[in-house]
Every structure is written in structure tokens, then in C-alpha cells.
Design a protein around this motif. Structure first.
Motif, PDB file in Angstrom:
ATOM      1  N   GLU A  14       0.804  -1.151   0.121  1.00 35.47           N
ATOM      2  CA  GLU A  14      -0.044   0.034  -0.092  1.00 35.47           C
ATOM      3  C   GLU A  14       0.978   1.312  -0.075  1.00 35.47           C
ATOM      4  O   GLU A  14       1.773   1.237   0.826  1.00 35.47           O
ATOM      5  CB  GLU A  14      -0.934  -0.237   1.041  1.00 35.47           C
ATOM      6  CG  GLU A  14      -1.868  -1.115   1.353  1.00 35.47           C
ATOM      7  CD  GLU A  14      -2.914  -1.328   2.521  1.00 35.47           C
ATOM      8  OE1 GLU A  14      -2.857  -2.178   3.012  1.00 35.47           O
ATOM      9  OE2 GLU A  14      -3.679  -0.096   2.626  1.00 35.47           O
ATOM     10  N   ARG A  39      -3.214   8.134  -2.536  1.00 31.32           N
ATOM     11  CA  ARG A  39      -2.557   6.985  -2.093  1.00 31.32           C
ATOM     12  C   ARG A  39      -3.161   6.008  -3.114  1.00 31.32           C
ATOM     13  O   ARG A  39      -3.881   6.259  -3.928  1.00 31.32           O
ATOM     14  CB  ARG A  39      -3.370   6.247  -0.826  1.00 31.32           C
ATOM     15  CG  ARG A  39      -4.834   6.607  -0.744  1.00 31.32           C
ATOM     16  CD  ARG A  39      -5.618   6.602   0.432  1.00 31.32           C
ATOM     17  NE  ARG A  39      -5.155   5.296   1.201  1.00 31.32           N
ATOM     18  CZ  ARG A  39      -5.415   5.069   2.232  1.00 31.32           C
ATOM     19  NH1 ARG A  39      -6.152   5.701   3.115  1.00 31.32           N
ATOM     20  NH2 ARG A  39      -5.263   3.814   2.780  1.00 31.32           N
ATOM     21  N   SER A  63       5.602   3.530   2.066  1.00 29.55           N
ATOM     22  CA  SER A  63       4.965   2.203   1.756  1.00 29.55           C
ATOM     23  C   SER A  63       4.664   1.596   3.078  1.00 29.55           C
ATOM     24  O   SER A  63       5.068   1.539   4.036  1.00 29.55           O
ATOM     25  CB  SER A  63       5.854   1.515   1.165  1.00 29.55           C
ATOM     26  OG  SER A  63       5.595   0.047   0.965  1.00 29.55           O
ATOM     27  N   LEU A  64       3.255   1.005   3.070  1.00 35.99           N
ATOM     28  CA  LEU A  64       2.909   0.358   4.407  1.00 35.99           C
ATOM     29  C   LEU A  64       2.987  -1.131   4.271  1.00 35.99           C
ATOM     30  O   LEU A  64       2.746  -1.880   3.182  1.00 35.99           O
ATOM     31  CB  LEU A  64       1.407   0.580   4.485  1.00 35.99           C
ATOM     32  CG  LEU A  64       0.678   0.041   5.518  1.00 35.99           C
ATOM     33  CD1 LEU A  64       1.177   0.433   7.030  1.00 35.99           C
ATOM     34  CD2 LEU A  64      -0.645   0.273   5.765  1.00 35.99           C
ATOM     35  N   SER A  65       3.754  -1.905   5.337  1.00 32.89           N
ATOM     36  CA  SER A  65       3.968  -3.156   5.261  1.00 32.89           C
ATOM     37  C   SER A  65       3.593  -3.706   6.682  1.00 32.89           C
ATOM     38  O   SER A  65       4.073  -3.255   7.661  1.00 32.89           O
ATOM     39  CB  SER A  65       5.471  -3.755   5.110  1.00 32.89           C
ATOM     40  OG  SER A  65       5.842  -4.764   5.443  1.00 32.89           O
ATOM     41  N   ASN A  95       2.202  -3.352  10.008  1.00 35.36           N
ATOM     42  CA  ASN A  95       1.743  -2.084  10.727  1.00 35.36           C
ATOM     43  C   ASN A  95       2.818  -1.153  10.895  1.00 35.36           C
ATOM     44  O   ASN A  95       2.590   0.035  11.363  1.00 35.36           O
ATOM     45  CB  ASN A  95       1.444  -2.504  12.220  1.00 35.36           C
ATOM     46  CG  ASN A  95       0.490  -3.421  12.372  1.00 35.36           C
ATOM     47  OD1 ASN A  95      -0.850  -3.294  11.633  1.00 35.36           O
ATOM     48  ND2 ASN A  95       0.513  -4.470  13.358  1.00 35.36           N
ATOM     49  N   LEU A 121       4.772   1.945   8.702  1.00 34.99           N
ATOM     50  CA  LEU A 121       4.659   2.809   7.254  1.00 34.99           C
ATOM     51  C   LEU A 121       6.356   3.345   7.066  1.00 34.99           C
ATOM     52  O   LEU A 121       6.456   4.071   8.151  1.00 34.99           O
ATOM     53  CB  LEU A 121       3.662   3.942   7.471  1.00 34.99           C
ATOM     54  CG  LEU A 121       3.446   4.693   6.493  1.00 34.99           C
ATOM     55  CD1 LEU A 121       2.874   4.036   5.226  1.00 34.99           C
ATOM     56  CD2 LEU A 121       2.608   6.047   6.811  1.00 34.99           C
ATOM     57  N   TYR A 123      -4.574   4.233  15.836  1.00 38.75           N
ATOM     58  CA  TYR A 123      -3.287   4.255  15.400  1.00 38.75           C
ATOM     59  C   TYR A 123      -2.689   5.211  15.730  1.00 38.75           C
ATOM     60  O   TYR A 123      -2.899   6.550  15.279  1.00 38.75           O
ATOM     61  CB  TYR A 123      -3.226   3.657  14.123  1.00 38.75           C
ATOM     62  CG  TYR A 123      -1.596   3.463  13.590  1.00 38.75           C
ATOM     63  CD1 TYR A 123      -0.973   4.434  13.006  1.00 38.75           C
ATOM     64  CD2 TYR A 123      -1.123   2.130  13.611  1.00 38.75           C
ATOM     65  CE1 TYR A 123       0.185   4.266  12.607  1.00 38.75           C
ATOM     66  CE2 TYR A 123       0.140   1.973  12.993  1.00 38.75           C
ATOM     67  CZ  TYR A 123       0.782   2.861  12.694  1.00 38.75           C
ATOM     68  OH  TYR A 123       2.032   2.700  12.049  1.00 38.75           O
ATOM     69  N   SER A 181      -7.036   4.154  11.536  1.00 38.09           N
ATOM     70  CA  SER A 181      -6.726   2.775  11.429  1.00 38.09           C
ATOM     71  C   SER A 181      -5.202   2.513  10.805  1.00 38.09           C
ATOM     72  O   SER A 181      -4.708   3.626  10.356  1.00 38.09           O
ATOM     73  CB  SER A 181      -7.510   1.709  10.457  1.00 38.09           C
ATOM     74  OG  SER A 181      -7.395   2.140   9.246  1.00 38.09           O
ATOM     75  N   ARG A 182      -4.524   1.482  10.950  1.00 41.21           N
ATOM     76  CA  ARG A 182      -3.205   1.407  10.413  1.00 41.21           C
ATOM     77  C   ARG A 182      -3.095   1.809   8.838  1.00 41.21           C
ATOM     78  O   ARG A 182      -1.952   2.301   8.516  1.00 41.21           O
ATOM     79  CB  ARG A 182      -2.672   0.048  10.614  1.00 41.21           C
ATOM     80  CG  ARG A 182      -3.123  -1.137   9.373  1.00 41.21           C
ATOM     81  CD  ARG A 182      -2.372  -2.477   9.729  1.00 41.21           C
ATOM     82  NE  ARG A 182      -3.023  -3.166   8.805  1.00 41.21           N
ATOM     83  CZ  ARG A 182      -2.313  -3.476   7.732  1.00 41.21           C
ATOM     84  NH1 ARG A 182      -1.703  -2.601   7.095  1.00 41.21           N
ATOM     85  NH2 ARG A 182      -2.875  -4.176   6.740  1.00 41.21           N
ATOM     86  N   THR A 183      -4.205   1.597   8.153  1.00 37.32           N
ATOM     87  CA  THR A 183      -4.189   2.095   6.824  1.00 37.32           C
ATOM     88  C   THR A 183      -4.661   3.086   6.486  1.00 37.32           C
ATOM     89  O   THR A 183      -4.852   3.738   5.308  1.00 37.32           O
ATOM     90  CB  THR A 183      -5.190   0.763   5.787  1.00 37.32           C
ATOM     91  OG1 THR A 183      -6.281   0.899   6.395  1.00 37.32           O
ATOM     92  CG2 THR A 183      -4.381  -0.467   6.010  1.00 37.32           C
TER      93      THR A 183
END
Lengths: 107, 112
Positions: free
Chosen positions: A32, A49, A89-91, A93, A95, B31, B96-98
Motif C-alpha cells: 500500500e 494513495r 510504503s505500508l507493510s 503495521n 509505514l 493508531y 486505522s493502520r491503513t
């Protein structure tokens, strides 16, 4: 650990010229990806995003999984686009941010 | 106004003197995260928290502690600061985390 690389520390372009900020990531899964921007004297804020597939302030970014890239583009830069831009980049939890690219748009 | 608030904004201290940088958000976000920003290195995550009493290390946790006793607060603690912790620190939160991260204004810390 995942890594996000922004190879250009500084991009200087003239108003009306196209601008492209490069971003490469190392995550091998389904990433993400985000672009954040910090204008002078303002807080860091989300620009766009990849899952939204939208254009914000004329900027677009396309995820290229083959090249593991998420470059940010704008066809006609404006002076108000001068700012610091960060790819992230989110991996899981976490970022992870790149080192940032400063964009200067000259009149 | 929905925001993330950090204090202090600026601090000069000496090696070994414990300090705490507070972070508070009024958006009921689950978060929260701390980053440090250094020239050429971008933002590096120190610690993050998925919810109350749930914290985990980021990429550069050494020399730092955090706690999340309440949903709105996420203080960063430097038990024995050293000069290599001189940096600009950012707190951020998201639903949230996203989700979209909302950042504080930053806290510039100098350790002599």
C-alpha cells in the motif's frame, strides 16, 4: 526490512513544465503506497494513495509492480507545488518513508 | 479543531537528563506513531501503537520508550538522551493502520 528510495533530493523545474518524482520500494508483497507532502510552515499531510486511483491537485501516481515503483507526476507544475514530498510504503503495521524530494518550481 | 498536538515544540537539554515529549490527538484515532526526521534520511519510525496498551517497535526504537495508557495520548520518553537523538520528532495518528496519517507540528530536540 522494507525500503523506500527517492533518488532525487532536489528537483527544480520551471512553472508549466512537467515534474516527476521517483519512488521505488522493496516490499515484495502487495504494497500500500502513499505520497505525503509538506508545504512551507505546514504539517506533513497526505497527498494521495495508490488504492484511491485519484488525481489530487493535478498529481497522479501509478503503481508499477514490475518495476516496484510509484512515481508521482504532474504535467504542468505550479509555484504552489514547491514543497517537500515523501513516498511511503505500508507493510504490516509499519509505514516506511523515503528520504524525501524537495521540489522547487521557479516562475 | 481536529488535530495532533505535540509538546514541547522546541527543547534544548543535556546528555542524560530524562525528558518526555507529549502527543495528544482529539480524533479518537486508534493508531498512533512517532517518527524522527533527519537530513537525508527522511522520516524513520520509532514506535507505533495500534490501540491502548498495544505498542510495538518501529525501525529505530533504541533509546526511546513509549506508553499508551489512554487512547488520545502517546508520549515519547527519552530516559537518558544522547547527542545522536538530536532530531526533529513527529507524532502522527490515524483511524486505522491503513488510514490517512495526521501529523503534529513537530518537536525539535537538541541534546548537548
Amino acid at each position: 526490512a522494507q525500503r523506500v528510495t527517492q533518488p532525487e533530493k532536489l528537483l527544480s523545474v520551471f512553472k508549466g513544465a512537467p515534474v516527476e518524482l521517483k519512488c521505488n520500494y522493496s516490499y515484495s508483497g502487495s504494497p500500500e503506497l502513499f505520497w505525503y507532502v509538506q508545504y512551507s510552515r505546514q504539517r506533513l499531510q497526505l497527498l494521495l494513495r495508490h488504492i484511491s486511483r485519484e488525481s489530487i491537485k493535478g498529481f497522479t501516481a501509478d503503481l508499477n509492480k514490475g518495476e516496484t515503483s510509484f512515481h508521482l507526476k504532474k504535467p504542468f507544475a505550479q509555484e504552489e507545488d514547491s514543497a517537500m514530498y515523501y513516498c511511503a510504503s505500508l507493510s504490516g503495521n509499519k509505514l516506511t518513508f523515503g528520504g524525501g524530494t524537495r521540489v522547487l518550481v521557479k516562475p | 479543531e481536529a488535530q495532533v498536538t505535540q509538546n514541547p515544540r522546541y527543547l534544548i537539554t543535556v546528555t542524560g537528563k530524562k525528558l518526555t515529549v507529549t502527543c495528544s490527538q482529539n480524533m479518537n484515532h486508534e493508531y498512533m506513531s512517532w517518527y524522527r526526521q533527519d537530513p537525508g534520511l527522511g522520516l524513520r519510525q520509532i514506535y507505533y501503537s495500534m490501540n491502548v496498551e498495544v505498542t510495538d517497535k518501529g525501525d529505530v526504537p533504541e533509546g526511546y520508550k513509549v506508553s499508551r495508557k489512554e487512547k488520545r495520548n502517546f508520549p515519547l520518553i527519552l530516559e537518558s538522551p544522547s547527542p545522536n537523538q538530536t532530531s526533529l520528532y513527529f507524532c502522527a495518528s490515524s483511524l486505522s493502520r491503513t488510514g490517512e496519517l495526521f501529523f503534529g507540528e513537530g518537536s525539535r530536540l537538541t541534546v548537548l
